[in-house]
Design a protein around this motif. Structure first.
Motif, mmCIF file in Angstrom:
data_model
loop_
_atom_site.group_PDB
_atom_site.id
_atom_site.type_symbol
_atom_site.label_atom_id
_atom_site.label_comp_id
_atom_site.label_asym_id
_atom_site.label_seq_id
_atom_site.Cartn_x
_atom_site.Cartn_y
_atom_site.Cartn_z
ATOM 1 N N THR A 3 21.979 -37.358 -67.955
ATOM 2 C CA THR A 3 21.081 -37.073 -66.399
ATOM 3 C C THR A 3 22.676 -37.981 -65.768
ATOM 4 O OG1 THR A 3 19.197 -37.600 -67.251
ATOM 5 C CG2 THR A 3 20.091 -38.484 -65.194
ATOM 6 N N THR A 4 22.721 -37.439 -64.922
ATOM 7 C CA THR A 4 24.226 -37.731 -64.547
ATOM 8 C C THR A 4 23.725 -38.145 -62.374
ATOM 9 O OG1 THR A 4 25.641 -36.341 -65.118
ATOM 10 C CG2 THR A 4 26.316 -37.062 -63.076
ATOM 11 N N THR A 5 24.201 -38.934 -61.759
ATOM 12 C CA THR A 5 24.005 -39.234 -60.793
ATOM 13 C C THR A 5 25.000 -39.076 -59.575
ATOM 14 O OG1 THR A 5 23.355 -42.069 -61.341
ATOM 15 C CG2 THR A 5 23.822 -42.020 -58.966
ATOM 16 N N PHE A 6 24.349 -37.798 -58.822
ATOM 17 C CA PHE A 6 25.505 -37.852 -57.574
ATOM 18 C C PHE A 6 25.453 -37.831 -56.074
ATOM 19 C CE2 PHE A 6 23.385 -34.511 -60.715
ATOM 20 C CZ PHE A 6 24.065 -34.025 -60.663
ATOM 21 N N THR A 7 25.837 -39.202 -56.333
ATOM 22 C CA THR A 7 26.172 -40.440 -54.862
ATOM 23 C C THR A 7 26.934 -39.777 -54.200
ATOM 24 O OG1 THR A 7 26.536 -41.926 -56.453
ATOM 25 C CG2 THR A 7 24.743 -42.445 -55.212
ATOM 26 N N GLY A 8 27.094 -39.074 -53.439
ATOM 27 C CA GLY A 8 28.471 -38.890 -52.094
ATOM 28 C C GLY A 8 29.320 -37.743 -52.773
ATOM 29 N N THR A 9 28.045 -36.613 -52.819
ATOM 30 C CA THR A 9 28.264 -35.362 -53.967
ATOM 31 C C THR A 9 27.877 -34.549 -53.227
ATOM 32 O OG1 THR A 9 28.732 -35.995 -56.006
ATOM 33 C CG2 THR A 9 27.831 -33.856 -55.881
ATOM 34 N N SER A 10 28.491 -33.558 -52.230
ATOM 35 C CA SER A 10 27.561 -32.264 -51.512
ATOM 36 C C SER A 10 26.178 -31.780 -52.801
ATOM 37 C CB SER A 10 28.693 -31.504 -51.176
ATOM 38 O OG SER A 10 28.992 -30.263 -51.792
ATOM 39 N N THR A 11 25.534 -31.630 -52.210
ATOM 40 C CA THR A 11 23.985 -30.678 -52.226
ATOM 41 C C THR A 11 25.099 -29.169 -52.922
ATOM 42 O OG1 THR A 11 23.111 -31.336 -49.893
ATOM 43 C CG2 THR A 11 22.301 -29.607 -51.675
ATOM 44 N N VAL A 12 25.623 -27.908 -51.811
ATOM 45 C CA VAL A 12 26.168 -27.324 -53.233
ATOM 46 C C VAL A 12 26.708 -27.558 -54.537
ATOM 47 C CG1 VAL A 12 28.155 -25.613 -52.966
ATOM 48 C CG2 VAL A 12 26.603 -26.240 -51.339
ATOM 49 N N ASP A 13 27.707 -28.914 -54.472
ATOM 50 C CA ASP A 13 28.279 -29.101 -55.730
ATOM 51 C C ASP A 13 26.988 -29.466 -56.223
ATOM 52 O OD1 ASP A 13 30.635 -28.756 -54.917
ATOM 53 O OD2 ASP A 13 31.209 -30.653 -53.524
ATOM 54 N N LEU A 14 26.090 -30.181 -56.569
ATOM 55 C CA LEU A 14 25.371 -30.814 -56.810
ATOM 56 C C LEU A 14 24.712 -29.664 -57.613
ATOM 57 C CD1 LEU A 14 22.375 -32.726 -58.398
ATOM 58 C CD2 LEU A 14 22.082 -32.712 -55.904
ATOM 59 N N ILE A 15 24.478 -28.500 -56.691
ATOM 60 C CA ILE A 15 23.890 -27.281 -57.360
ATOM 61 C C ILE A 15 24.426 -26.959 -58.241
ATOM 62 C CG2 ILE A 15 22.500 -25.683 -56.423
ATOM 63 C CD1 ILE A 15 21.368 -26.836 -54.392
ATOM 64 N N VAL A 16 25.876 -26.398 -57.967
ATOM 65 C CA VAL A 16 26.628 -25.943 -58.246
ATOM 66 C C VAL A 16 27.055 -26.932 -59.811
ATOM 67 C CG1 VAL A 16 29.010 -25.035 -59.294
ATOM 68 C CG2 VAL A 16 27.792 -24.729 -57.302
ATOM 69 N N SER A 17 27.146 -28.061 -60.638
ATOM 70 C CA SER A 17 26.534 -29.184 -61.123
ATOM 71 C C SER A 17 25.699 -28.677 -62.757
ATOM 72 C CB SER A 17 27.458 -30.311 -61.116
ATOM 73 O OG SER A 17 27.457 -31.448 -62.461
ATOM 74 N N GLU A 78 18.983 -28.300 -47.385
ATOM 75 C CA GLU A 78 19.859 -29.142 -46.480
ATOM 76 C C GLU A 78 18.605 -28.791 -45.719
ATOM 77 O OE1 GLU A 78 23.507 -27.899 -46.249
ATOM 78 O OE2 GLU A 78 24.268 -29.667 -48.058
ATOM 79 N N ALA A 79 18.196 -27.798 -45.412
ATOM 80 C CA ALA A 79 16.708 -27.240 -43.995
ATOM 81 C C ALA A 79 15.877 -28.353 -44.182
ATOM 82 C CB ALA A 79 17.082 -25.819 -43.848
ATOM 83 N N ASP A 80 15.373 -27.999 -44.955
ATOM 84 C CA ASP A 80 14.351 -28.944 -46.028
ATOM 85 C C ASP A 80 14.066 -30.505 -46.095
ATOM 86 O OD1 ASP A 80 13.261 -26.477 -46.456
ATOM 87 O OD2 ASP A 80 12.905 -26.428 -48.469
ATOM 88 N N LEU A 81 15.396 -31.079 -46.497
ATOM 89 C CA LEU A 81 15.852 -32.398 -46.118
ATOM 90 C C LEU A 81 15.967 -32.473 -44.605
ATOM 91 C CD1 LEU A 81 18.314 -32.275 -49.048
ATOM 92 C CD2 LEU A 81 16.631 -33.659 -49.323
ATOM 93 N N ALA A 82 16.541 -31.611 -44.202
ATOM 94 C CA ALA A 82 16.852 -32.240 -42.413
ATOM 95 C C ALA A 82 15.191 -32.345 -41.880
ATOM 96 C CB ALA A 82 18.045 -31.153 -41.769
#
Length: 84
Positions: A3-17, A78-82
């Motif tokens: 389990t990792t916290t992804f604060t300050g990470t872009s959505t793409v970076d999060l998903i790649v990770s 991101e579109a859904d989050l917006a």
């Protein structure tokens, strides 16, 4: 599964990770295909579960199949989050 916290990470970076962790491949990037890296339905559920936990929104597993590259999935998320 870690389990990792992804604060300050872009959505793409999060998903790649999350893809890298779930598919066990550190060389996977934003344009990598879920299926080419051995993705299956169990892995898709693991990915959506981790993303839902990190982002706090429901992500249907069907999106991983419809948008198999992390960058494509990030655009949809991101579109859904917006809209939320």
């Amino acid at each position: 599964m870690t389990t990792t916290t992804f604060t300050g990470t872009s959505t793409v970076d999060l998903i790649v990770s999350v893809y890298q962790d779930a598919l066990g491949s550190a060389d996977l990037d934003g344009q990598s295909d879920f299926f080419e890296y051995g993705g299956d339905s169990l892995t898709a559920f693991q990915i959506t579960s981790r993303l839902q936990e990190a982002l706090g929104v429901e992500i249907p597993v069907a999106l991983v199949f419809a948008y198999p590259c992390p960058a494509e999935l990030a655009d949809v998320v991101e579109a859904d989050l917006a809209q939320a």
